[in-house]
Design a protein around this motif. Structure first.
Motif, PDB file in Angstrom:
ATOM      1  N   ARG A  22       0.829  -1.224   0.000  1.00 35.88           N
ATOM      2  CA  ARG A  22       0.000   0.000   0.000  1.00 35.88           C
ATOM      3  C   ARG A  22       0.853   1.259   0.000  1.00 35.88           C
ATOM      4  N   ALA A  23       1.966   1.228   0.696  1.00 32.35           N
ATOM      5  CA  ALA A  23       2.845   2.401   0.717  1.00 32.35           C
ATOM      6  C   ALA A  23       3.569   2.573  -0.616  1.00 32.35           C
ATOM      7  N   GLY A  24       3.726   1.488  -1.371  1.00 38.35           N
ATOM      8  CA  GLY A  24       4.410   1.558  -2.654  1.00 38.35           C
ATOM      9  C   GLY A  24       3.526   1.983  -3.807  1.00 38.35           C
ATOM     10  N   ASP A  25       2.229   1.686  -3.736  1.00 40.51           N
ATOM     11  CA  ASP A  25       1.320   2.032  -4.831  1.00 40.51           C
ATOM     12  C   ASP A  25       1.372   3.514  -5.211  1.00 40.51           C
ATOM     13  N   PRO A  26       1.251   4.423  -4.247  1.00 37.04           N
ATOM     14  CA  PRO A  26       1.279   5.840  -4.633  1.00 37.04           C
ATOM     15  C   PRO A  26       2.617   6.259  -5.241  1.00 37.04           C
ATOM     16  N   ARG A  27       3.705   5.698  -4.752  1.00 30.60           N
ATOM     17  CA  ARG A  27       5.015   6.067  -5.292  1.00 30.60           C
ATOM     18  C   ARG A  27       5.184   5.564  -6.727  1.00 30.60           C
ATOM     19  N   ALA A  28       4.544   4.455  -7.053  1.00 32.69           N
ATOM     20  CA  ALA A  28       4.573   3.942  -8.422  1.00 32.69           C
ATOM     21  C   ALA A  28       3.393   4.497  -9.226  1.00 32.69           C
ATOM     22  N   ARG A  29       2.619   5.366  -8.594  1.00 31.19           N
ATOM     23  CA  ARG A  29       1.469   6.016  -9.226  1.00 31.19           C
ATOM     24  C   ARG A  29       0.469   4.994  -9.772  1.00 31.19           C
ATOM     25  N   LEU A  30       0.164   3.996  -8.941  1.00 33.95           N
ATOM     26  CA  LEU A  30      -0.869   3.023  -9.294  1.00 33.95           C
ATOM     27  C   LEU A  30      -2.114   3.329  -8.470  1.00 33.95           C
ATOM     28  N   ASP A  31      -3.222   3.525  -9.145  1.00 27.84           N
ATOM     29  CA  ASP A  31      -4.499   3.743  -8.466  1.00 27.84           C
ATOM     30  C   ASP A  31      -5.621   3.190  -9.335  1.00 27.84           C
ATOM     31  N   GLU A  32      -6.859   3.426  -8.935  1.00 33.54           N
ATOM     32  CA  GLU A  32      -7.996   2.851  -9.668  1.00 33.54           C
ATOM     33  C   GLU A  32      -8.071   3.337 -11.106  1.00 33.54           C
ATOM     34  N   GLY A  33      -7.471   4.469 -11.419  1.00 33.49           N
ATOM     35  CA  GLY A  33      -7.513   5.003 -12.781  1.00 33.49           C
ATOM     36  C   GLY A  33      -6.339   4.578 -13.656  1.00 33.49           C
ATOM     37  N   THR A  34      -5.390   3.853 -13.114  1.00 31.58           N
ATOM     38  CA  THR A  34      -4.224   3.451 -13.890  1.00 31.58           C
ATOM     39  C   THR A  34      -4.598   2.333 -14.866  1.00 31.58           C
ATOM     40  N   PRO A  35      -4.358   2.550 -16.162  1.00 29.14           N
ATOM     41  CA  PRO A  35      -4.676   1.482 -17.127  1.00 29.14           C
ATOM     42  C   PRO A  35      -3.640   0.360 -17.042  1.00 29.14           C
ATOM     43  N   ASN A  36      -4.026  -0.809 -17.522  1.00 29.06           N
ATOM     44  CA  ASN A  36      -3.063  -1.902 -17.621  1.00 29.06           C
ATOM     45  C   ASN A  36      -1.907  -1.484 -18.514  1.00 29.06           C
ATOM     46  N   MET A  37      -0.733  -1.951 -18.180  1.00 28.11           N
ATOM     47  CA  MET A  37       0.440  -1.659 -18.970  1.00 28.11           C
ATOM     48  C   MET A  37       0.468  -2.578 -20.190  1.00 28.11           C
ATOM     49  N   PHE A  38       1.211  -2.172 -21.224  1.00 31.80           N
ATOM     50  CA  PHE A  38       1.389  -3.010 -22.395  1.00 31.80           C
ATOM     51  C   PHE A  38       1.965  -4.357 -21.964  1.00 31.80           C
ATOM     52  N   GLY A  39       1.313  -5.435 -22.367  1.00 28.82           N
ATOM     53  CA  GLY A  39       1.822  -6.771 -22.078  1.00 28.82           C
ATOM     54  C   GLY A  39       1.616  -7.234 -20.658  1.00 28.82           C
ATOM     55  N   GLY A  40       0.738  -6.558 -19.918  1.00 28.75           N
ATOM     56  CA  GLY A  40       0.534  -6.953 -18.534  1.00 28.75           C
ATOM     57  C   GLY A  40      -0.816  -6.547 -18.004  1.00 28.75           C
ATOM     58  N   ALA A  41      -1.072  -6.920 -16.754  1.00 27.42           N
ATOM     59  CA  ALA A  41      -2.354  -6.607 -16.127  1.00 27.42           C
ATOM     60  C   ALA A  41      -2.133  -6.245 -14.668  1.00 27.42           C
ATOM     61  N   ILE A  42      -2.872  -5.267 -14.221  1.00 27.55           N
ATOM     62  CA  ILE A  42      -2.884  -4.891 -12.808  1.00 27.55           C
ATOM     63  C   ILE A  42      -4.043  -5.644 -12.175  1.00 27.55           C
ATOM     64  N   GLU A  43      -3.760  -6.456 -11.192  1.00 24.43           N
ATOM     65  CA  GLU A  43      -4.847  -7.148 -10.488  1.00 24.43           C
ATOM     66  C   GLU A  43      -5.623  -6.121  -9.680  1.00 24.43           C
ATOM     67  N   ARG A  44      -6.958  -6.242  -9.716  1.00 25.77           N
ATOM     68  CA  ARG A  44      -7.817  -5.283  -9.024  1.00 25.77           C
ATOM     69  C   ARG A  44      -8.821  -6.006  -8.150  1.00 25.77           C
ATOM     70  N   ASP A  45      -9.243  -5.322  -7.077  1.00 27.78           N
ATOM     71  CA  ASP A  45     -10.282  -5.889  -6.212  1.00 27.78           C
ATOM     72  C   ASP A  45     -11.655  -5.597  -6.826  1.00 27.78           C
ATOM     73  N   ALA A  46     -12.712  -5.981  -6.131  1.00 27.20           N
ATOM     74  CA  ALA A  46     -14.076  -5.815  -6.644  1.00 27.20           C
ATOM     75  C   ALA A  46     -14.435  -4.351  -6.897  1.00 27.20           C
ATOM     76  N   SER A  47     -13.764  -3.429  -6.203  1.00 27.12           N
ATOM     77  CA  SER A  47     -14.032  -1.999  -6.389  1.00 27.12           C
ATOM     78  C   SER A  47     -13.173  -1.370  -7.479  1.00 27.12           C
ATOM     79  N   GLY A  48     -12.284  -2.155  -8.094  1.00 25.05           N
ATOM     80  CA  GLY A  48     -11.423  -1.628  -9.151  1.00 25.05           C
ATOM     81  C   GLY A  48     -10.105  -1.076  -8.666  1.00 25.05           C
ATOM     82  N   ASN A  49      -9.832  -1.205  -7.362  1.00 20.65           N
ATOM     83  CA  ASN A  49      -8.568  -0.710  -6.826  1.00 20.65           C
ATOM     84  C   ASN A  49      -7.465  -1.754  -7.002  1.00 20.65           C
ATOM     85  N   PRO A  50      -6.244  -1.303  -7.312  1.00 25.13           N
ATOM     86  CA  PRO A  50      -5.145  -2.253  -7.452  1.00 25.13           C
ATOM     87  C   PRO A  50      -4.920  -3.034  -6.157  1.00 25.13           C
TER      88      PRO A  50
END
Length: 185
Positions: free
Chosen positions: A111-139
């Motif tokens: 959780r402390a790393g997500d903001p530093r890597a700028r990952l949030d509910e609005g972050t699209p999947n990266m090319f060639g990969g997927a961000i796992e998300r919970d039921a609310s769409g949060n990484p």
């Protein structure tokens, strides 16, 4: 593949020379830029001990950099026989921002790393990969490579860099460590 070779005129007491393939490569640029923020897990017997090492490193590192574990381990080496869970209790790293990469196939951010890597509910999947998300769409903290390691490289590129002076220092430490290993040979 290796083969034994003995030259007919060998005057070295009949000793055998066995040539072989050796993949002795390293990632000097990436490694140099992050060496002082990295924790090595090779040979660590348990996930609990691995996470304690992350916590100790976090206490010693300057912010906003993340503590990074990049390769050199597999969860099969751990007594728990389990991978890290970015949101689970075994993390033991409190507010230490960290990213743990495994074999260029997946990476976990806490959780402390997500903001530093700028990952949030609005972050699209990266090319060639997927961000796992919970039921609310949060990484959830897990980023998986599906067809390309570019997805994990893009996560790594999102992490704030050390200052130019600290990058130079990190690279010097990285080179010193490599030279130490060469001298031991």
């Amino acid at each position: 593949m290796a083969c034994a070779v003995r030259h007919p005129g060998d005057r070295r007491g009949g000793r055998t020379v066995i040539p072989g393939l050796n993949d002795g490569h390293t990632h000097f640029i990436r490694g140099g830029l992050t060496y002082t923020n990295e924790v090595r897990w090779d040979g660590v017997p348990s996930l609990a001990e691995a996470m304690r090492r992350v916590a100790r490193a976090g206490a010693a590192h300057a912010r906003p950099a993340l503590v990074q574990v990049i390769g050199g381990w597999t969860w099969a080496q751990f007594a728990e026989q389990a991978p890290p869970d970015a949101r689970g209790d075994q993390r033991g790293d409190g507010d230490t921002p960290c990213m743990i990469m495994h074999l260029y196939d997946r990476a976990w951010l806490n959780r402390a790393g997500d903001p530093r890597a700028r990952l949030d509910e609005g972050t699209p999947n990266m090319f060639g990969g997927a961000i796992e998300r919970d039921a609310s769409g949060n990484p959830t903290g897990l980023v998986m490579s599906t067809t390309s390691l570019a997805s994990l490289v893009s996560v790594w590129l999102r992490i704030p860099r050390l200052s130019p002076e600290d990058q130079i220092l990190s690279t010097r430490h990285f080179m010193r460590e490599h030279n130490r290993w060469c001298h031991e040979w």
